[in-house]
Design a protein around this motif. Structure first.
Motif, mmCIF file in Angstrom:
data_model
loop_
_atom_site.group_PDB
_atom_site.id
_atom_site.type_symbol
_atom_site.label_atom_id
_atom_site.label_comp_id
_atom_site.label_asym_id
_atom_site.label_seq_id
_atom_site.Cartn_x
_atom_site.Cartn_y
_atom_site.Cartn_z
ATOM 1 N N TYR A 139 0.843 -1.203 0.000
ATOM 2 C CA TYR A 139 0.000 0.000 0.000
ATOM 3 C C TYR A 139 0.878 1.252 0.000
ATOM 4 C CZ TYR A 139 -2.629 3.825 2.034
ATOM 5 O OH TYR A 139 -3.170 5.063 2.274
ATOM 6 N N HIS A 140 1.816 1.294 0.936
ATOM 7 C CA HIS A 140 2.671 2.490 1.025
ATOM 8 C C HIS A 140 3.568 2.619 -0.206
ATOM 9 C CE1 HIS A 140 1.508 4.032 4.888
ATOM 10 N NE2 HIS A 140 1.513 2.808 5.377
ATOM 11 N N TYR A 141 4.059 1.504 -0.683
ATOM 12 C CA TYR A 141 4.897 1.496 -1.893
ATOM 13 C C TYR A 141 4.116 2.112 -3.057
ATOM 14 C CZ TYR A 141 7.887 -0.456 -5.564
ATOM 15 O OH TYR A 141 8.712 -0.612 -6.643
ATOM 16 N N ILE A 196 1.591 4.137 -2.995
ATOM 17 C CA ILE A 196 1.236 5.574 -2.924
ATOM 18 C C ILE A 196 2.491 6.452 -2.829
ATOM 19 C CG2 ILE A 196 -1.069 5.149 -1.957
ATOM 20 C CD1 ILE A 196 0.032 6.098 0.785
ATOM 21 N N GLY A 197 3.645 5.812 -3.036
ATOM 22 C CA GLY A 197 4.878 6.602 -3.138
ATOM 23 C C GLY A 197 5.684 6.713 -1.860
ATOM 24 N N ASN A 198 5.263 6.010 -0.794
ATOM 25 C CA ASN A 198 6.037 6.011 0.460
ATOM 26 C C ASN A 198 6.961 4.797 0.482
ATOM 27 O OD1 ASN A 198 4.517 8.190 1.332
ATOM 28 N ND2 ASN A 198 3.009 6.870 2.343
ATOM 29 N N LYS A 199 7.937 4.789 -0.380
ATOM 30 C CA LYS A 199 8.735 3.568 -0.554
ATOM 31 C C LYS A 199 9.562 3.208 0.674
ATOM 32 C CE LYS A 199 8.444 3.021 -5.413
ATOM 33 N NZ LYS A 199 7.857 4.156 -6.059
ATOM 34 N N ASN A 200 9.784 4.186 1.549
ATOM 35 C CA ASN A 200 10.574 3.903 2.771
ATOM 36 C C ASN A 200 9.754 3.271 3.873
ATOM 37 O OD1 ASN A 200 13.012 4.737 1.908
ATOM 38 N ND2 ASN A 200 12.693 6.877 2.525
ATOM 39 N N LYS A 201 8.444 3.307 3.724
ATOM 40 C CA LYS A 201 7.593 2.815 4.816
ATOM 41 C C LYS A 201 7.448 1.304 4.720
ATOM 42 C CE LYS A 201 4.621 6.699 6.089
ATOM 43 N NZ LYS A 201 4.975 6.704 7.497
ATOM 44 N N THR A 202 8.267 0.588 5.474
ATOM 45 C CA THR A 202 8.227 -0.882 5.412
ATOM 46 C C THR A 202 8.141 -1.515 6.799
ATOM 47 O OG1 THR A 202 10.631 -0.918 5.452
ATOM 48 C CG2 THR A 202 9.589 -1.021 3.272
ATOM 49 N N LYS A 203 8.409 -0.731 7.845
ATOM 50 C CA LYS A 203 8.456 -1.330 9.192
ATOM 51 C C LYS A 203 7.057 -1.483 9.781
ATOM 52 C CE LYS A 203 13.085 -0.059 10.270
ATOM 53 N NZ LYS A 203 13.999 0.693 11.099
ATOM 54 N N ILE A 204 6.917 -2.490 10.619
ATOM 55 C CA ILE A 204 5.604 -2.758 11.229
ATOM 56 C C ILE A 204 5.779 -2.832 12.744
ATOM 57 C CG2 ILE A 204 3.590 -4.303 11.216
ATOM 58 C CD1 ILE A 204 4.180 -3.607 8.346
ATOM 59 N N LEU A 205 4.904 -2.128 13.446
ATOM 60 C CA LEU A 205 4.918 -2.201 14.910
ATOM 61 C C LEU A 205 4.121 -3.411 15.374
ATOM 62 C CD1 LEU A 205 6.112 0.688 15.448
ATOM 63 C CD2 LEU A 205 4.335 0.894 17.173
ATOM 64 N N VAL A 206 4.721 -4.233 16.213
ATOM 65 C CA VAL A 206 4.043 -5.412 16.762
ATOM 66 C C VAL A 206 4.248 -5.420 18.278
ATOM 67 C CG1 VAL A 206 4.118 -6.862 14.686
ATOM 68 C CG2 VAL A 206 6.099 -6.787 16.222
ATOM 69 N N PHE A 207 3.662 -6.406 18.965
ATOM 70 C CA PHE A 207 3.581 -6.296 20.419
ATOM 71 C C PHE A 207 4.216 -7.458 21.176
ATOM 72 C CE2 PHE A 207 0.597 -3.398 18.711
ATOM 73 C CZ PHE A 207 0.653 -2.328 19.576
ATOM 74 N N ASP A 208 4.519 -7.174 22.426
ATOM 75 C CA ASP A 208 4.939 -8.229 23.345
ATOM 76 C C ASP A 208 3.816 -9.258 23.453
ATOM 77 O OD1 ASP A 208 7.349 -7.192 23.988
ATOM 78 O OD2 ASP A 208 6.803 -6.487 25.985
ATOM 79 N N ASN A 209 4.181 -10.502 23.615
ATOM 80 C CA ASN A 209 3.221 -11.612 23.770
ATOM 81 C C ASN A 209 2.351 -11.866 22.538
ATOM 82 O OD1 ASN A 209 3.815 -12.507 26.449
ATOM 83 N ND2 ASN A 209 2.937 -10.580 27.171
ATOM 84 N N ALA A 210 2.780 -11.291 21.406
ATOM 85 C CA ALA A 210 1.996 -11.490 20.177
ATOM 86 C C ALA A 210 2.297 -12.856 19.576
ATOM 87 C CB ALA A 210 2.355 -10.408 19.165
ATOM 88 N N PHE A 211 1.297 -13.409 18.900
ATOM 89 C CA PHE A 211 1.505 -14.621 18.097
ATOM 90 C C PHE A 211 0.764 -14.443 16.777
ATOM 91 C CE2 PHE A 211 0.445 -18.798 16.421
ATOM 92 C CZ PHE A 211 1.691 -19.398 16.426
ATOM 93 N N HIS A 212 1.494 -14.646 15.678
ATOM 94 C CA HIS A 212 0.869 -14.455 14.368
ATOM 95 C C HIS A 212 1.142 -15.618 13.419
ATOM 96 C CE1 HIS A 212 -0.240 -10.410 15.546
ATOM 97 N NE2 HIS A 212 1.012 -10.140 15.872
ATOM 98 N N GLY A 213 1.581 -16.770 13.961
ATOM 99 C CA GLY A 213 1.796 -17.933 13.097
ATOM 100 C C GLY A 213 3.269 -18.261 12.929
ATOM 101 N N ARG A 214 3.522 -19.379 12.216
ATOM 102 C CA ARG A 214 4.872 -19.957 12.205
ATOM 103 C C ARG A 214 5.621 -19.824 10.880
ATOM 104 N NH1 ARG A 214 6.950 -23.008 16.272
ATOM 105 N NH2 ARG A 214 5.503 -23.299 17.990
ATOM 106 N N THR A 215 5.125 -19.005 9.954
ATOM 107 C CA THR A 215 5.932 -18.752 8.753
ATOM 108 C C THR A 215 7.096 -17.851 9.146
ATOM 109 O OG1 THR A 215 4.586 -16.835 8.289
ATOM 110 C CG2 THR A 215 3.961 -18.878 7.172
ATOM 111 N N LEU A 216 8.022 -17.624 8.203
ATOM 112 C CA LEU A 216 9.167 -16.774 8.525
ATOM 113 C C LEU A 216 8.723 -15.373 8.935
ATOM 114 C CD1 LEU A 216 11.796 -17.904 5.890
ATOM 115 C CD2 LEU A 216 12.036 -18.014 8.369
#
Ligand code: PLP
Length: 392
Positions: free
Chosen positions: A110-112, A114-134
């Motif tokens: 999405y950011h890419y 609309i021209g925000n090519k530097n926006k790639t980082k994602i904020l995530v949380f302590d104790n989070a679980f989102h699955g076992r892929t890389l």
């Protein structure tokens, strides 16, 4: 145990031959009350007549054609998911982890676009679980899930981790490189931690101010589990993007990524894909699940049964205050924070015919099917009471 199965699980030496409603049966006909529901998957219990009928009917027609062609059943399910949520468009995949990967890709794309090519980082949380892929293990908080799997031990793969409910850190850490915030409105594997409505409101506000996307992982908390179709619907805010899986297929594998129009319009053909995602069988069954959960009073009953179960668990906590610290959760997504070993308590419950699921931080999860009967909840509470009397 099989010598042919790769040992990624420390399995319990127990297997079931069939199930009906909230019950699982072994070959020698020992029965177990299933308050684990395949880790929040068997939303309508086992062998639900409507799901069986749907499965059999569709199986006789067509199973799979690929996404090279239109699939009416997929279009219908996408429309249903949009009608019951904030979303305008849906992408289908096959599991929760796959949905995580897709969500992260879409946030960045999405950011890419609309021209925000530097926006790639994602904020995530302590104790989070989102699955076992890389990507899932990088987004999740568990060090042990990452161990040995990453080329550089220190890499965070573009994820920035903050404490759950820590607004100041979120504000401070969202810089010009951040694309979005990704969180479970109720953390499951991390020990049933419910985000406060105030926190959700504030996160949404920060995301708006900083022009970053808000993504919710509702793989475990979605499709009626908390008494709303999605847990975020307890609040007044909406995410931009959301993942669903587990209960969505009621036991049949399916995952979905729900997005709003703002995001959807930047995603173009060829940007993401899945061979099996959105196949006929998965979609017709998921549609049946949604039809059941959408029935009048269904969600209200989940709320009522959740209150009944939580009250019962609170009573157990008072009666066994040396063994149970607190009860967390919403609807039928509940967790007991134990003072005794949650693993031992789980084992004892299983020996007495009650299936539960451990989570991180010494929490034991109680995740019955949503159509569980009050009488079955009573049996579970009584069994837990016996277990707590016996355990030290
Ligand atoms: N996200 C959450 C919140 C989950 O609880 C899970 C599974 O437990 C996943 C993602 C991963 O789902 P799956 O095991 O279907 O890949």
């Amino acid at each position: 145990m099989s010598e042919y199965i790769l040992t990624t699980y420390a399995r319990i030496n127990l297997q079931f031959s069939h199930g009906k409603g909230s019950w699982l049966y072994t070959n020698n006909n020992r029965k177990y009350l299933d308050f684990a529901a395949g880790i929040a998957v068997n939303l309508l219990g086992h062998s639900h007549p409507k799901l069986l009928k749907t499965l059999n009917k569709q199986a006789a027609k067509v199973w799979h054609t690929s996404n090279l062609y239109r699939i009416k059943e997929q279009e219908k399910l996408a429309e249903s998911l949009c009608r019951i949520s904030f979303a305008d468009k849906v992408f289908f995949c096959n599991s929760g982890a796959e949905a995580t990967d897709g969500l992260i890709k879409i946030m960045r794309k999405y950011h890419y676009a609309i021209g925000n090519k530097n926006k790639t980082k994602i904020l995530v949380f302590d104790n989070a679980f989102h699955g076992r892929t890389l990507t899932g293990i990088l987004a999740g908080s568990s060090e042990s899930h990452r161990e040995g799997f990453l080329p550089h031990k220190k890499t965070n793969g573009g994820f920035i981790r903050v404490k759950f409910e820590n607004v100041d850190d979120i504000k401070r850490l969202i810089d010009e490189k951040v694309a979005g915030v990704f969180m479970e409105p109720i953390q499951g594997e991390g020990g049933i931690n419910v985000a406060s409505l105030k926190f959700l409101n504030t996160v949404r506000k920060i995301c708006n101010e900083k022009k970053v996307l808000l993504g919710f992982d509702e793989v475990q908390s979605g499709i009626g589990r908390t008494g709303k179709m999605f847990a975020y619907q307890w609040s007044n805010i909406k995410p931009d993007i959301l993942t669903s899986a587990k209960g969505l297929g009621g036991g049949f594998p399916i995952g979905a990524i729900l997005v709003n129009n703002k995001v959807a319009k930047e995603i173009k053909p060829g940007s993401h894909g899945s061979t099996f995602g959105g196949n006929y069988l998965a979609c017709t069954i998921a549609q049946s699940v949604i039809n059941e959960v959408s029935k009048k009073n269904f969600l209200m009953n989940v709320v009522d049964k959740g209150v009944f179960l939580k009250k019962g668990l609170e009573k157990l906590r008072l009666d066994h205050s040396d063994k149970i610290e607190k009860i967390n959760g919403k609807g039928l997504m509940l967790g007991l924070t134990c003072k005794v070993s949650s693993v031992e308590l789980n084992k004892k419950a299983r020996e007495k015919g009650l299936l539960l699921v451990p989570a991180a931080n010494n929490v034991l999860r109680v995740l019955p099917p949503l159509n569980v009967k009050i009488g079955e909840i009573r049996i579970a509470l009584k069994t837990l009471d016996h277990c707590l009397r016996e355990i030290n």
